[in-house]
Design a protein around this motif. Structure first.
Motif, short mmCIF file in Angstrom:
data_model
loop_
_atom_site.label_atom_id
_atom_site.label_comp_id
_atom_site.label_asym_id
_atom_site.label_seq_id
_atom_site.Cartn_x
_atom_site.Cartn_y
_atom_site.Cartn_z
N PHE A 239 0.83 -1.21 0.00
CA PHE A 239 0.00 0.00 0.00
C PHE A 239 0.86 1.25 0.00
O PHE A 239 0.55 2.23 -0.67
CB PHE A 239 -0.95 0.02 1.20
CG PHE A 239 -2.04 -1.00 1.14
CD1 PHE A 239 -2.79 -1.19 -0.02
CD2 PHE A 239 -2.34 -1.78 2.24
CE1 PHE A 239 -3.80 -2.13 -0.08
CE2 PHE A 239 -3.35 -2.73 2.20
CZ PHE A 239 -4.08 -2.90 1.03
N MET A 240 1.94 1.22 0.75
CA MET A 240 2.83 2.38 0.82
C MET A 240 3.50 2.66 -0.53
O MET A 240 3.81 3.81 -0.84
CB MET A 240 3.90 2.17 1.90
CG MET A 240 3.34 2.20 3.30
SD MET A 240 4.51 1.67 4.58
CE MET A 240 5.83 2.85 4.40
N THR B 228 0.62 4.66 -5.66
CA THR B 228 0.40 6.09 -5.81
C THR B 228 -0.92 6.46 -5.15
O THR B 228 -1.76 5.60 -4.89
CB THR B 228 0.32 6.48 -7.30
OG1 THR B 228 -0.83 5.84 -7.88
CG2 THR B 228 1.58 6.07 -8.06
N TYR B 229 -1.09 7.74 -4.88
CA TYR B 229 -2.35 8.19 -4.29
C TYR B 229 -3.52 7.85 -5.20
O TYR B 229 -4.60 7.47 -4.74
CB TYR B 229 -2.32 9.69 -4.01
CG TYR B 229 -1.44 10.07 -2.84
CD1 TYR B 229 -1.66 9.53 -1.58
CD2 TYR B 229 -0.40 10.96 -3.00
CE1 TYR B 229 -0.86 9.87 -0.51
CE2 TYR B 229 0.41 11.31 -1.93
CZ TYR B 229 0.17 10.76 -0.68
OH TYR B 229 0.97 11.09 0.37
N GLU B 230 -3.31 7.97 -6.49
CA GLU B 230 -4.38 7.67 -7.44
C GLU B 230 -4.76 6.19 -7.38
O GLU B 230 -5.93 5.84 -7.37
CB GLU B 230 -3.94 8.04 -8.86
CG GLU B 230 -5.02 7.84 -9.90
CD GLU B 230 -4.58 8.24 -11.31
OE1 GLU B 230 -5.38 7.99 -12.23
OE2 GLU B 230 -3.48 8.79 -11.48
N SER B 231 -3.75 5.34 -7.31
CA SER B 231 -4.02 3.90 -7.22
C SER B 231 -4.75 3.56 -5.92
O SER B 231 -5.69 2.75 -5.92
CB SER B 231 -2.72 3.10 -7.29
OG SER B 231 -2.08 3.29 -8.52
N LEU B 232 -4.30 4.15 -4.82
CA LEU B 232 -4.98 3.92 -3.54
C LEU B 232 -6.42 4.41 -3.60
O LEU B 232 -7.33 3.73 -3.12
CB LEU B 232 -4.24 4.65 -2.41
CG LEU B 232 -2.98 3.97 -1.90
CD1 LEU B 232 -2.23 4.92 -0.97
CD2 LEU B 232 -3.30 2.68 -1.19
N ASP B 233 -6.63 5.57 -4.19
CA ASP B 233 -7.98 6.12 -4.30
C ASP B 233 -8.87 5.20 -5.13
O ASP B 233 -10.02 4.93 -4.74
CB ASP B 233 -7.91 7.52 -4.93
CG ASP B 233 -9.21 8.26 -4.84
OD1 ASP B 233 -9.82 8.25 -3.74
OD2 ASP B 233 -9.63 8.88 -5.84
N ASN B 234 -8.35 4.68 -6.23
CA ASN B 234 -9.13 3.76 -7.06
C ASN B 234 -9.44 2.47 -6.32
O ASN B 234 -10.55 1.93 -6.42
CB ASN B 234 -8.39 3.45 -8.36
CG ASN B 234 -8.36 4.64 -9.30
OD1 ASN B 234 -9.20 5.53 -9.24
ND2 ASN B 234 -7.36 4.68 -10.17
N LYS C 162 -12.17 3.28 -3.77
CA LYS C 162 -13.46 3.44 -4.45
C LYS C 162 -14.03 2.10 -4.89
O LYS C 162 -15.25 1.87 -4.80
CB LYS C 162 -13.33 4.38 -5.63
CG LYS C 162 -13.18 5.83 -5.22
CD LYS C 162 -13.01 6.75 -6.41
CE LYS C 162 -12.86 8.19 -5.93
NZ LYS C 162 -12.55 9.12 -7.02
#
Length: 117
Positions: A73-74, A77-83, A86
């Motif tokens: 998780f670390m 990317t923020y985008e991947s985490l956000d996806n 979601k």
């Protein structure tokens, strides 16, 4: 008083307030203790809850599997985490919707059964 800024930072509005957890990352892992403040209660709580916890700031406390997941998780990317988040939220909504539909059908069948009696 000297501690006003610190109290504001951790949202402490009354005393005594006990907060616990890992202070890594500016204290985002800290939680407020809400139990009784008698010695026995505090001692029991400390024995159970005040142990190192697995989080990005304390990987040494992680099991091998949790450490692997946390590091993955670390690395995202923020985008991947956000996806990812979601997607999980969508799964949860779908499960809740399915549960609600199934419950309504069962409730309708049960109500019909009661009326037949």
């Amino acid at each position: 008083p000297q501690g006003k800024g610190l109290c504001a930072r951790f949202k402490i509005v009354g005393l005594p307030t006990l907060i616990h957890g890992d202070a890594s990352f500016g204290g985002i892992y800290l939680e407020e203790y809400g139990g009784d403040k008698a010695f026995h209660d505090l001692k029991s709580f400390a024995a159970e809850a005040l142990v190192p916890t697995c989080n990005p700031g304390n990987l040494d406390a992680c099991s091998p599997d949790m450490r692997k997941d946390t590091e993955a998780f670390m690395a995202m990317t923020y985008e991947s985490l956000d996806n990812l988040i979601k997607g999980k939220e969508k799964q949860q909504e779908d499960l809740q919707s399915s549960f609600k539909e199934t419950f309504e059908k069962l409730q309708k069948n049960y109500d019909e059964y009661l009326l037949e009696k």
